[in-house]
Write an enzyme that holds these catalytic residues in place. Structure first.
Site, mmCIF file in Angstrom:
data_model
loop_
_atom_site.group_PDB
_atom_site.id
_atom_site.type_symbol
_atom_site.label_atom_id
_atom_site.label_comp_id
_atom_site.label_asym_id
_atom_site.label_seq_id
_atom_site.Cartn_x
_atom_site.Cartn_y
_atom_site.Cartn_z
ATOM 1 N N LYS A 193 0.816 -1.211 0.000
ATOM 2 C CA LYS A 193 0.000 0.000 0.000
ATOM 3 C C LYS A 193 0.858 1.273 0.000
ATOM 4 O O LYS A 193 0.634 2.187 -0.785
ATOM 5 C CB LYS A 193 -0.874 -0.020 1.264
ATOM 6 C CG LYS A 193 -2.235 0.509 1.060
ATOM 7 C CD LYS A 193 -3.129 0.193 2.263
ATOM 8 C CE LYS A 193 -2.371 0.266 3.572
ATOM 9 N NZ LYS A 193 -3.166 0.808 4.665
ATOM 10 N N ARG A 268 -12.500 3.267 9.248
ATOM 11 C CA ARG A 268 -12.468 1.867 9.668
ATOM 12 C C ARG A 268 -13.842 1.348 10.064
ATOM 13 O O ARG A 268 -14.012 0.153 10.266
ATOM 14 C CB ARG A 268 -11.516 1.681 10.849
ATOM 15 C CG ARG A 268 -10.039 1.820 10.465
ATOM 16 C CD ARG A 268 -9.163 1.165 11.508
ATOM 17 N NE ARG A 268 -7.753 1.442 11.271
ATOM 18 C CZ ARG A 268 -7.003 0.769 10.410
ATOM 19 N NH1 ARG A 268 -7.509 -0.219 9.712
ATOM 20 N NH2 ARG A 268 -5.738 1.091 10.267
ATOM 21 N N ARG A 307 10.212 -10.134 4.547
ATOM 22 C CA ARG A 307 10.526 -8.793 5.050
ATOM 23 C C ARG A 307 11.053 -8.873 6.487
ATOM 24 O O ARG A 307 11.970 -8.153 6.862
ATOM 25 C CB ARG A 307 9.254 -7.927 4.994
ATOM 26 C CG ARG A 307 9.466 -6.476 5.381
ATOM 27 C CD ARG A 307 8.261 -5.624 5.042
ATOM 28 N NE ARG A 307 7.271 -5.616 6.108
ATOM 29 C CZ ARG A 307 6.117 -4.951 6.052
ATOM 30 N NH1 ARG A 307 5.776 -4.276 4.962
ATOM 31 N NH2 ARG A 307 5.281 -4.975 7.053
ATOM 32 N N ARG A 313 11.274 -6.122 12.199
ATOM 33 C CA ARG A 313 9.973 -5.916 12.833
ATOM 34 C C ARG A 313 9.486 -7.234 13.411
ATOM 35 O O ARG A 313 9.311 -8.211 12.697
ATOM 36 C CB ARG A 313 8.954 -5.404 11.800
ATOM 37 C CG ARG A 313 9.012 -3.908 11.610
ATOM 38 C CD ARG A 313 8.046 -3.456 10.548
ATOM 39 N NE ARG A 313 6.644 -3.729 10.895
ATOM 40 C CZ ARG A 313 5.625 -3.186 10.241
ATOM 41 N NH1 ARG A 313 5.823 -2.373 9.229
ATOM 42 N NH2 ARG A 313 4.388 -3.471 10.597
ATOM 43 N N ARG A 325 -2.999 -10.900 11.782
ATOM 44 C CA ARG A 325 -3.120 -9.524 11.264
ATOM 45 C C ARG A 325 -3.932 -9.514 9.976
ATOM 46 O O ARG A 325 -4.742 -8.610 9.738
ATOM 47 C CB ARG A 325 -1.733 -8.918 11.009
ATOM 48 C CG ARG A 325 -1.088 -8.347 12.268
ATOM 49 C CD ARG A 325 0.385 -8.099 12.084
ATOM 50 N NE ARG A 325 0.684 -7.122 11.040
ATOM 51 C CZ ARG A 325 1.847 -7.059 10.378
ATOM 52 N NH1 ARG A 325 2.811 -7.926 10.659
ATOM 53 N NH2 ARG A 325 2.044 -6.151 9.468
#
Ligand code: IMP
Ligand code: MG
Length: 369
Positions: A193, A268, A307, A313, A325
């Protein structure tokens, strides 16, 4: 269209219409005053043009003079006090008619009545060429009104925008910015995104508003809204939608040159989607599309694990966290997908392929809208 400083104005009221309104006012006033010789008092600077044209149309004998509205810095730097100065003539027992260019909030009228409090005039009447009923907040009677206008900023025929525009023979209205392309961008974690938003921004002259960045910016810079948001966050409460909407509004208003916006992270919920619609509507715009990057779960999991190897992360390193998620994303966006699909504004775009391929797909979709 004309440009004054950094703003555009479009034709609004013709010289002919103004002339007709002044003619009507002059006849009405002449009839009402009978045999009196009135004193017309124009309020400078704005009223110089109308006063001149008005008295030429006035069919009987009259006097003309001016007073001036001057700004003084208030005691606090934010306070701007407007004072009328220059009333030097003895007006005892006279019929006085104030000529105003425009009555907006009515604050200037307060000043008029203040300076006339100790004058022993026979009568004091207010005539205004333009009047904004939606903005007027006082109870003073307006005796003569030329033209009622909506609550929009105008220039010309004596009225200025920061010093410019007073000399224009007709009246122009501030042109609201035109936000043509307003997108709500969605995509599960790992869909790319952020990367795609960067391209779209460039290609379509859009401003990318990420709600997360917006909150961090406002809190870091201690803006009033940032402090308000922080007070909720510190209590462990959700920031009320209105606070977020107010922040979005400020972002939108900061970017009047943009072609539109990419909203990212908001809305949202249904209520937020409705609030965003209302916000865009208030800017004479609308949300044109919800664009969702669609990527198969297995591809996302692989991308994020990949990633995680380099990004450090923690939430990218664990497969079950990643799957959760993704699940949360679909639960959250399902209602919004419905909301925008019901308005024929939902566009799913295949998010698998090279960055370039996906950008091309997105562009095709946006060009169709
Ligand atoms: P008020 O005191 O709020 O009624 O506003 C009156 C003064 O504000 C006018 O004399 C103008 O100087 C200024 N003003 C209000 N609205 C406009 C506008 O649309 N264009 C330019 N000046 C305006
Ligand atoms: Mg004025």
């Amino acid at each position: 269209m004309i440009k004054l400083h950094n703003k555009y104005f479009k034709p609004f009221i013709s010289a002919k219409k103004i002339d007709d309104a002044l003619q009507r006012m002059a006849s009405e006033i002449a009839e009402d005053v009978g045999d009196e010789i009135p004193v017309f008092i124009g309020i400078l600077n704005g009223s110089f043009m109308l006063t001149s044209d008005f008295v030429k149309k006035y069919p009987k004998t009259c006097e003309v003079t001016f007073i001036k509205l001057a700004s003084y810095e208030g005691v606090k730097s934010t306070e701007d006090i407007q004072r009328l100065i220059g009333l030097t003539q003895d007006l005892t027992d006279r019929t006085v008619i104030i000529l105003e260019d425009i009555i907006d909030t009515g604050n200037t009228l307060n000043e008029v009545y203040r300076i006339f409090k100790n004058e022993k005039v026979k009568s004091l009447k207010i005539a205004t060429l333009f009047y904004k009923p939606e903005a007027y907040k006082k109870d003073f009677k307006l005796h003569y009104i030329g033209i009622e206008i909506p609550n929009k900023f105008i220039v010309g025929y004596g009225l200025d925008y920061d010093g410019l525009g007073r000399n224009l023979p007709e009246v122009y209205q501030l042109k609201e910015p035109q936000y043509m392309t307003n997108l709500v961008l969605f995509g599960p974690p790992g869909a790319g995104k952020g990367t795609q938003a960067e391209f779209l921004k460039e290609q379509y002259n859009l401003v990318h508003i990420s709600t997360g960045d917006m909150f961090r910016y406002n809190i870091k810079n201690k803006t009033a809204l940032g402090m308000l948001a922080k007070s909720y966050i510190e209590k462990g409460a959700l920031v009320p939608d209105q606070v977020t909407i107010d922040m979005l509004n400020a972002e939108v208003e900061k970017n009047t040159d943009a072609n539109g916006f990419i909203f990212d992270g908001f809305p949202r919920t249904n209520a937020q989607a409705e609030a965003l619609d209302a916000l865009m509507h208030s800017k004479d715009s609308q949300i044109n599309a919800m664009i969702a990057l669609e990527v198969d779960d297995e591809v996302l999991v692989q991308r994020l694990l990949e990633r995680g190897k380099t990004s450090g992360r923690k939430d990218d390193a664990n497969e079950s966290i990643i799957r959760n998620r993704i699940k949360v994303y679909y639960q959250e966006t399902a209602i919004l997908k419905e909301y925008y699909a019901a308005q024929n504004k939902y566009y799913g775009v295949n998010g698998v392929g090279s960055i370039k391929d996906i950008t091309v797909r997105l562009s095709h979709t946006i060009d169709k809208i």
